[in-house]
Structure formats: C-alpha cells, structure tokens
Scaffold this active site. Structure first.
Site, mmCIF file in Angstrom:
data_model
loop_
_atom_site.group_PDB
_atom_site.id
_atom_site.type_symbol
_atom_site.label_atom_id
_atom_site.label_comp_id
_atom_site.label_asym_id
_atom_site.label_seq_id
_atom_site.Cartn_x
_atom_site.Cartn_y
_atom_site.Cartn_z
ATOM 1 N N ASN A 1 -3.337 -5.261 -4.229
ATOM 2 C CA ASN A 1 -3.010 -4.847 -2.604
ATOM 3 C C ASN A 1 -2.865 -4.516 -1.050
ATOM 4 O OD1 ASN A 1 -0.744 -6.880 -3.777
ATOM 5 N ND2 ASN A 1 0.215 -4.555 -4.712
ATOM 6 N N TYR A 2 -3.703 -3.694 -0.613
ATOM 7 C CA TYR A 2 -3.850 -2.909 0.616
ATOM 8 C C TYR A 2 -5.552 -2.291 0.416
ATOM 9 C CZ TYR A 2 0.611 -1.654 0.930
ATOM 10 O OH TYR A 2 1.375 -1.525 1.220
ATOM 11 N N LEU A 3 -6.936 -2.905 -0.335
ATOM 12 C CA LEU A 3 -7.737 -3.307 -0.194
ATOM 13 C C LEU A 3 -8.901 -3.804 -0.128
ATOM 14 C CD1 LEU A 3 -8.705 -0.189 -2.512
ATOM 15 C CD2 LEU A 3 -8.079 0.604 0.304
#
Length: 744
Positions: free
Chosen positions: A701-703
């Site tokens: 979800n973030y990278l």
DNA sequence: TTCCTGACTTAGCATTGCCCCG
DNA sequence: CGGGGCAATGCTAAGTCAGGAA
C-alpha cells in the site's frame, strides 16, 4: 530542513523502540499492562470516557438505511485532483508531469516481448483495446492441467515433471498475453469509471443447516430444542467457545442481548442467563466437523476444490469494458458474531444474514442483469458508472455500506494506485516549500494555524495517520494525529540525552499501539506545552483542528494533497533511500534480498505496521539455529577434508591429476557449505528482525512498486524474489513500464 | 459551518495451500 | 506420504476523504 534528517537516525532508535511498542494481545485490548505506560492505559474507556471531549460527536440515530434509492446517476462535479482532468488526454502522465531529472523513464515501455505499437504519443483516441485476443484459453489450460496431473499420481516420471513445468511456463506466457495493458490506454473523462459492466451478482453463503437431533442445547441442565433462528445464533457462539472473545464481558452481553432478540417468546422467557447455557454438544459437533474436514480423503478434497472453483468461475469475474476482470470479494459476508478489534463496544453483536432483498446491484444499462437466487429479488438495480462497485448492502452493526469490488489487479484499482504514487511524487517536488511553510506557521499568531503546523509536523515526520473524529461508543477508542488527546503524549524537556522529547503512547488504527519517544524542535515542543495548558487528560490536544481543515489547507498547497499522501511519500522515499544505502553490487543475492527486506522494514517501522509474533516463532527460530549449527559443523568437516586433500596432493606431487580434482571438489564443497551457511544466517537475521513487524502492508500500500522494480533491474534480482504472484499481478503496470533508471 | 454518509484504501488476523522433511 | 511450518490468500474491520444536506 534540518530536522527531517532526524528521520534517518530516528529510525534506528525507532527500531529499538519497536519492541517496546507492541503490546501483547491482552495488553493491547485490555489497555492494562504494567503501570508505567500510564497514558494510553490508565485511561481506559470507563474512567476516561466521561471526561472525553464534550464537544465530540454525539451519537445520533444512525442506521436508517435511507431508503431513497432513486435510480439516479450521480453527476460528478468537476474536481481537480490529480493532474488536471484529462478529457482524453494521453495517459503518459508521468511524462506530462514536470518530473525532475533526466530519468523519468517511467512511462517508457520496457522491451520485453511486447513492443507496444505506440512510440509514446500515438495510439489515437478511442477506448481501444486492440490486443487481448483469446480470453478463454486460460481456463482451458487450467482444466487440462488438472486432468493431467490429478489422475496419474503414482509417481511422477521425469518427463511428467518436465511436462508440468512446461505447462506452467506456457500458462504464464498466456496470462501475460491476455493481460489487459490498460496503462497503455487513454483515460476516461472525469468521474467515469467504466462504459460497460456486466456480472453475475454476489455469491450468497449457504442456508443454515439445522442441528442433527443428537446434538442438543441445554439450559440449566435441561435439554431445550431451540427454534431454527435461535439455534443458528447459538451455533455462532458455540463455534467461538475456544476463543477468549467469548469470555469477555462486553462480548457476552452483546451476544446475549442480540441472541434473545432472535428467540421466540417462549425461548426468551426461559433463557435469561447466559451462564446457564450449555453449548457443549454444539461446540463438540463443530470441532468434530472441523476435524472431519481435515481428514477428508484426497478425492473429497479434490471434489470440494472443484466445486469451489466452479463458484469462482461463475461469480468471481465480471466483464468490464470488454475485459474479463477478477472480482475481489464476490461473496456476501456470512452471518456471525461481530468481532471488532481492540476494546470494541459492539463486539459480540449479531451480524445478520444478508438477503438479496438487501443488495443493490450496479451494472450497465445494456448489461444482462444478474439473476437473484430463486424466489428472491434485488433491493435495487442501479446503473452508476461513476462508481466502481458491482453490488452493495448495508451492514447492521455500524450501518455502513459494504461493497463488492474488483480485485487489486484490475484496471480500476491499478489505475488508482498508480495515480496515488504520482501524487506522492508530486509532493516530492514541493515538500520543501511545504515544510518551510509549516515551520513558519509554528510561530503564527493564530492558534489554529499553530496547531495545524504541529500536526503537520507529526504527520510528516512520524507518518501518523490523519485522525478523523469518531463517534464515541460506536468503535474502539483509537486516535490518529488530529484526534490525539492530551493523555496520549508526555513532554520531556530532556530525556535520555536528548532535548525536547515527546513521548507518544496511544492506540491507532486496529488498536495497534503506537509508542515512540521523539526529539522534536524547540518550537514544536513549546507549542505542545501551550496546547496542553489548562486541559484535562481526556481533552483534545488539537482543539482547533480537524482533518477536514487540515486537508483543505493541504489541497490549497498542492492539488490532490491530503494527509495520507505524506505517509505514501515518506514511505516510498524512505525505501528508495534505504535501498541506496543498504545494497551493494558486491553482495550476493541473499544479502541483496536481506538489504531489500531491511529497507522494507525501515518503512514498516516508520508506519508502525506490526503483527503478532507468529505462534511458532520461537520454535522455528530454534530449528533454524539448529540447522545453522549443523551446517557449521559440516563446514568444519569439509574444511578439514580439504586440508587433508591438499596435503596429500602436495606430498604426492601436484602432477597427480586425480588428487588435483579431489582438491577442487573439496574446495567446491567448502564453498557450497559457506554459501549455504551464509544464506541461512542471513535468513535467521531477517526473521529475527521481522518478529513483530509486518512488511506486507507497506509493500502493498505504500511503496511505489516502480522503486522496487527498478532496484531489481539494477541489482539483477528477479522480480519474483520480492513480489509473489498476486503482488506481481497487482503491480503489473509497474513491472511493465519501469526501467532501471526510475527515480521516485 | 457542521454533520452525515458514500466510496474507496489500508489493516491485521484467520484460513488455506503447498513444499519439504523425515 | 503425512504432517509441520511457512507463505499466500481470504476476509472483513477500520481507516481516509470529500460531497452534499442540514
């Protein structure tokens, strides 16, 4: 910027802290634990809720599923989030953007077998999906494989294994071929998510099967035959008896209350006390069933698997703009007892069975409307192409809407994901300005502005979540940045050699504890002191701020900017930095992967992504250590043998070719041992460091996947070493378009 | 301006699947 | 050739954020 740097070293501290941070299960929920952690704990609901912000939202009769389901198609207002609405603008967004440096290779197609027929700019309009020939083949292949491998189990000959391998490869290629390369297509105009959508509706869980006659429920020692409805709910409880949930007061009370609602008059007047209920036989039956399922024969298992596959084939896919797409959750959630996370006030409540009459179907006008289960009808048929869901219903615990949506590998999800990372990259370009601004704002005359600045400082530096306000009594008491209360922080003029330290201790999303001691700049510290003046522990720290104001401000600084963009940005930029710092070309593959995991881990720590240590952790760690030990001995042995061989070769003269080869062989053996040993040691390190850190969430979800893909290319590591199958599917767009020179 | 809610992302844990070992 | 152990997948709760009503 000065202090941004604190982040780097901060994260080292951070990682020490992480151990402390995690609460064991009961601590987490009970908020109990050992004294020293005052804040988050002592303040548990009971005492605190009273003094909690009076101005907080007060529960109002919610629910009421607003029965006004008109056939309306929403008119999407023209917003201007991401990169100016392109009406038919070519989708090479990256290039359009004022990306830094020479290396915004992003959208350049990779070579691979597909050389897109479009240089970059062409592919004139139209929704165009030229390529994507046979779609069916996929299934055929699968079938084939099944028939092949299943019947002939005896023992696989080499050829068979090889055959299977080939089949796999072929399948993979086929899949690749069939993939919808949506990222090469043009975007739709504003707000339109699809032009055509057809599906078979959701899959409903099976009806309840009443208990057999030999399984009974007892009340006060007497056998009681329950009505079917009450019995079903009793089973829900009985199934959970092994779980500690069922020992909790709130859970039991909520359950009992809701259960009684489902009872007949007679049952209700008889059954007044949960403690007198004996679910023993029901529980035992359930356990037996689980056991039986485990002990099914191969054939039974296979039959079950096939039946499941059939359901997936029928309900698991939809047709979206001429492409078959997988649906993420095509099953209606079965009824059961609600299990909230943490100290949830509604735990144990009955989550009701959903009927077709509760379900809204969304599809295109031209599409075949899914057929509801026999004897039923849908609540509504809608044709709203400004949303991405295929079906929805209102859930009875919180009154919120649940949706059936597409899988992460779909165009709809992928495109959004890509966009998310582009916004984060845009932030990179102006983050310095924004930081300067909020540093200025720390001195503002306006209290609100100062609070906003401090909140932003936390969100940026610590990657805190925005922290919307929540309705008291509806959910577990958790907070994010804007909803922090005075009791959640402790100020230390000086602590452990650092000046101006803020100690955070609160429960965040999913009731995961955030515990961290962070040195901050003086201005922030002084402001915090100010904000806390004359307040009770239960008062809001930022009483002049909420997420709405914060986000309004942010979006005025940059289109599309909201609080969570900082999390994405800081996560991705951290990964990129860490990868640069930690990996060496001279490392072997295991070391490179360790470096990657460490970089990933740094992000997970930043974002506070925790997990319960696996139950078998200690055991498996010990096993691994034992294996390492064994290998070490083996290595010693191999070394001795090598020495021996060398000596022999020397004494007997180096001309003896036999001895020479022996020496070579022993050398190789030693080398092999060393490699394996190293690999295992690296693995052990990795696992130990990962004990209570969850890497998956940040990876998913973030990278920005392009960072990882580029790293793989640079480091000559196969992408599938860092992404499993579904991750590769999800990030297909990135894997396809990213070159080695990609820079976030 | 505040409230409410719809839509969508993010989250950890539970379950399942699969590989390897004895 | 079963079963232990871990990775992958499934599940659904719990967030974020914005639009529109009140």
């Amino acid at each position: 910027m000065g202090e941004k740097d604190a982040k780097g070293e901060g994260s080292a501290k951070h990682s020490e802290a992480v151990k402390l941070r995690r609460l064991s299960d009961h601590e987490r929920t009970a908020g109990g634990g050992d004294g020293n952690k005052h804040s988050a704990k002592s303040t548990k609901p009971t005492e605190k809720s009273d003094n909690r912000r009076s101005h907080k939202k007060v529960k109002t009769p919610k629910m009421e599923p607003a029965d006004n389901h008109s056939e309306s198609v929403k008119q999407e207002p023209v917003d201007d989030d991401f990169a100016a609405k392109k009406k038919g603008v070519k989708r090479k967004r990256i290039k359009d953007e004022p990306m830094e440096g020479p290396s915004h290779s992003t959208s350049a197609p990779t070579s691979k077998k597909k050389n897109k027929q479009h240089g970059q700019e062409e592919e004139s309009g139209g929704e165009a999906q030229k390529k994507k020939p046979k779609k069916k083949t996929e299934k055929t292949v699968k079938k084939e494989e099944g028939e092949h491998s299943a019947p002939k189990k005896p023992k696989k000959t080499k050829e068979e294994i090889e055959e299977a391998r080939q089949l796999k490869i072929k399948k993979k290629e086929e899949e690749e071929q069939n993939r919808w390369r949506w990222w090469e297509e043009e975007k739709y105009e504003d707000g339109v998510k699809w032009k055509f959508l057809e599906h078979n509706g959701p899959y409903f869980p099976p009806e309840y099967q009443p208990l057999p006659d030999n399984v009974n429920f007892y009340y006060g020692g007497k056998k009681v035959k329950l009505s079917v409805t009450a019995e079903e709910v009793a089973l829900f409880f009985a199934q959970m008896l092994d779980h500690e949930y069922t020992t909790k007061k709130v859970f039991r009370e909520n359950f009992f209350k809701d259960w009684r609602k489902e009872m007949t008059h007679e049952e209700r007047s008889l059954i007044q006390n949960l403690d007198k209920c004996d679910f023993g036989e029901i529980h035992a039956m359930h356990k037996a069933k689980v056991e039986a399922r485990k002990n099914m024969t191969k054939e039974e298992k296979l039959a079950l698997k096939e039946a499941n596959q059939k359901i997936v084939d029928e309900y698991g896919y939809c047709l979206l703009d001429h492409h078959k797409e997988r649906i993420g959750n095509f099953k209606i959630e079965p009824p059961g007892l609600f299990r909230g996370r943490g100290e949830h006030p509604k735990q144990g409540m009955l989550k009701k069975r959903i009927q077709p009459e509760d379900v809204i179907i969304n599809c295109s006008k031209e599409a075949r409307v899914p057929v509801p289960p026999a004897g039923h009808h849908w609540k509504e048929i809608r044709h709203d192409n400004t949303v991405t869901w295929l079906a929805s219903w209102t859930e009875n615990i919180q009154g919120s809407i649940k949706y059936i949506m597409l899988n992460a590998n779909s165009k709809l999800k992928g495109e959004k994901d890509w966009e998310k990372y582009e916004v984060a990259r845009k932030l990179k370009l102006c983050v310095d300005d924004i930081r300067n601004q909020y540093h200025q704002d720390l001195k503002s005359k306006q209290m609100g502005t100062r609070q906003r600045a401090v909140a932003l400082y936390f969100i940026d530096k610590l990657a805190l979540r925005a922290g919307n306000e929540k309705e008291e009594g509806e959910t577990a008491d958790t907070v994010g940045c804007c909803s922090l209360r005075v009791e959640h922080i402790t100020l230390h003029e000086e602590l452990e050699g650092s000046k101006y330290v803020v100690e955070f201790d609160f429960l965040g999303k999913d009731s995961i504890r955030y515990y961290n001691k962070v040195p901050v700049i003086k201005k922030v510290f002084k402001n915090l002191n100010l904000f806390m003046e004359n307040k009770q522990p239960g008062d809001d720290l930022f009483d002049r701020l909420n997420t709405n104001m914060l986000n309004k401000h942010l979006s005025s600084l940059m289109a599309g900017l909201t609080a969570k963009v900082f999390r994405t940005y800081n996560a991705s930029i951290t990964l990129q930095q860490q990868l640069k710092e930690l990996t060496n070309k001279s490392d072997n593959e295991a070391e490179r992967l360790l470096a990657y995991n460490r970089a990933n881990r740094a992000v997970a720590i930043l974002c506070n992504h925790q997990r319960a240590p696996p139950k078998t952790f200690d055991q498996s760690m010990a096993n691994l250590q034992a294996k390492i030990e064994a290998r070490r001995e083996q290595l010693e042995l191999a070394k001795t043998e090598l020495k021996q061989a060398k000596k022999e070769a020397k004494t007997k003269g180096s001309s003896d070719s036999k001895l020479q080869t022996l020496v070579e062989r022993k050398k190789a053996a030693v080398k092999r041992c060393e490699d394996q040993l190293l690999k295992m040691e690296v693995q052990a390190t990795d696992r130990e460091e990962n004990k209570q850190i969850a890497l998956g969430t940040s990876k998913l979800n973030y990278l920005d996947p392009r960072i990882s893909v580029a790293w793989c290319k640079n480091m000559e590591v196969q992408v599938d070493k860092i992404y499993n199958k579904s991750q590769r599917d999800k990030f297909a767009w990135a894997i396809d378009m990213t070159e080695a020179d990609f820079v976030f």
